[in-house]
Design a protein around this motif. Structure first.
Motif, PDB file in Angstrom:
ATOM      1  N   GLU A 232       0.815  -1.224   0.000  1.00  0.00           N
ATOM      2  CA  GLU A 232       0.000   0.000   0.000  1.00  0.00           C
ATOM      3  C   GLU A 232       0.845   1.269   0.000  1.00  0.00           C
ATOM      4  N   SER A 256      -7.607   1.613  -4.484  1.00  0.00           N
ATOM      5  CA  SER A 256      -6.161   1.811  -4.402  1.00  0.00           C
ATOM      6  C   SER A 256      -5.738   2.919  -5.359  1.00  0.00           C
ATOM      7  N   LYS A 278      -5.535   4.716  -0.063  1.00  0.00           N
ATOM      8  CA  LYS A 278      -4.204   4.671   0.548  1.00  0.00           C
ATOM      9  C   LYS A 278      -4.301   5.370   1.895  1.00  0.00           C
TER      10      LYS A 278
END
Length: 465
Positions: A232, A256, A278
């Motif tokens: 991530e 994402s 994120k």
């Protein structure tokens, strides 16, 4: 008509073969002759332009490979070109032709492409592209978009808009870590509905100029994950980039990206969005409002999952009915020290008891010195620090001075604009009392005689004077 002729020819030919006899040499020669003629006819048929009487252009008729093994760029572009080539009756905006809702169907295939899918000319409208998957090949230029609603042609007589009422729906876009997903430039009333956009490097969707692009019921993520991804920290790119006015993002999941939604245009509305693109702790931002002084954005009924909102010099910003999970918070970032007409109300914040404020100020570029009509109120908090522009406190005392400190809760330092206070005594004494000072978010009240009682104070930082 050509399809009907082909079907008839094949049926008749099979009847003829059924009665031929391999034992007869002349009949066998006739059989080979008919086979050769059939092959020649099929070859000539595929060289002709496909005709669609239903106004639906299936890309497989143009030779597109639905298995994704070979490049389908030219075939799909031919289908798009044919769909907009016929003259249509009626106009939308001046200079934009109404194509009647003609459809380019991807027919549920997976197509490898090496150049952007775009219209050959500007000035077209009322067109639908739907129903399949487009994947960027390794030969795709790294500075493009899979679907590009822009043009280098000057064929449109409308100087403000390239296209109107273009609908992209039920499409999966695999950018293959090479390109962006969809670019919409100077277009009017565009719909992006039920699309899944992944593996983008720059933007999942970029809207530049124009207005009224509606993005609905869609899923965007640079990497395909469902949270808790070990990589991530490396997520980058922007899922949706709104560099235009009057757009809407509704019921969208962003799973994402470095930034979920970047807004640099006016009068946009965001509702029902789930951002877990994120985490803030990894440097991510759910929604970044980058239009200092002209924000005019409404964010409602959305879910910020470990990632929050950043607003530069917000002017007319409304955030309500949202849920912030995992210490997610809102940052008001000073560029020129302006914050006006901001409502952050009726939201829920849930954290981990680490002392995180739900609303924070970033004043690295200078303090906020132009503050007006800011309301941060009626939010509920669990495991985080409540911050507000309206606060009420009460304290007991015995003497002539009461100092009530609001720094723990007020958003802005040294900025109380309104004070209301009441002294309730425990005896029959009726003292005179007066407000002496409100500096540093502390309210100092003094009575003329010493009394035992409770002072109740209400302050407001958002009222105009």
């Amino acid at each position: 008509m050509n399809l009907l002729l082909l079907a008839t020819f094949i049926i008749l030919h099979h009847v003829f073969i059924g009665y031929s006899s391999p034992a007869n040499p002349s009949t066998s020669d006739d059989h080979q002759l008919h086979i050769r003629k059939l092959q020649e006819f099929k070859s000539s048929f595929w060289q002709t332009k496909p005709v669609s009487s239903s106004r639906l252009y299936g890309v497989s008729l143009y030779g597109a490979d639905p298995t994704g093994k070979t490049d389908s760029t030219d075939a799909i572009l031919r289908a798009i070109s044919d769909a907009v080539s016929e003259e249509r009756v009626g106009l939308l905006m001046d200079g934009i032709t109404n194509h009647g809702g003609v459809q380019i169907s991807l027919e549920g295939g997976i197509y490898k492409i090496s150049r952007p899918m775009k219209f050959p000319v500007a000035g077209v409208g009322n067109i639908v592209i739907s129903g399949g998957t487009l994947k960027a090949s390794q030969n795709f230029s790294t500075n493009g978009y899979l679907i590009d609603l822009t043009t280098f042609s000057s064929s449109s007589s409308n100087k403000n808009y390239n296209y109107e009422y273009i609908t992209l729906k039920d499409i999966m876009l695999d950018c293959n870590y090479r390109v962006g997903g969809i670019r919409v430039v100077n277009s009017l009333r565009t719909s992006i509905d039920n699309c899944y956009i992944t593996h983008f490097t720059t933007n999942g969707i970029l809207v530049q100029g124009g207005h009224e692009t509606y993005i609905r019921n869609s899923f965007l993520g640079q990497h395909i994950t469902a949270g808790g991804d070990s990589h991530e920290r490396d997520f980058s790119g922007i899922a949706i980039n709104l560099a235009g006015n009057d757009n809407a993002v509704t019921d969208v999941v962003i799973f994402s990206a470095g930034i979920g939604i970047m807004v640099s245009g006016q009068a946009n509305v965001i509702t029902g969005v789930h951002c877990y693109n994120k985490a803030t702790g990894f440097g991510g931002t759910g929604i970044y409002l980058k239009l200092p002084g002209l924000t005019q954005t409404r964010i409602v009924n959305s879910y910020f999952d470990y990632t929050g909102i950043v607003a530069e010099d917000p002017v007319q910003l409304h955030v309500s009915g949202c849920f912030f999970l995992g210490d997610a918070f809102i940052v008001l970032k000073s560029v020129h020290g302006v914050v006006k007409g901001v409502n952050i109300v009726d939201n829920m914040f849930s954290g981990s008891n680490r002392g995180i404020d739900i609303v924070q100020l970033d004043q690295k570029a200078g303090v906020f010195n132009n503050i007006d009509q800011v309301v941060v109120n009626n939010n509920n908090v669990r495991g985080m620090n409540l911050k507000a522009t309206i606060a009420k406190l009460a304290m007991k005392g015995n003497g002539t001075l009461w100092s009530v400190d609001f720094n723990r809760i007020l958003v802005f330092p040294r900025h109380i604009k309104f004070v209301q206070y009441t002294l309730m005594t425990q005896s029959n004494v009726f003292p005179n009392y007066v407000l002496r000072n409100i500096s540093n978010n502390k309210v100092l009240i003094e009575s003329n005689v010493a009394v035992e009682g409770t002072i109740s104070v209400t302050v407001d930082q958002g009222l105009s004077i």
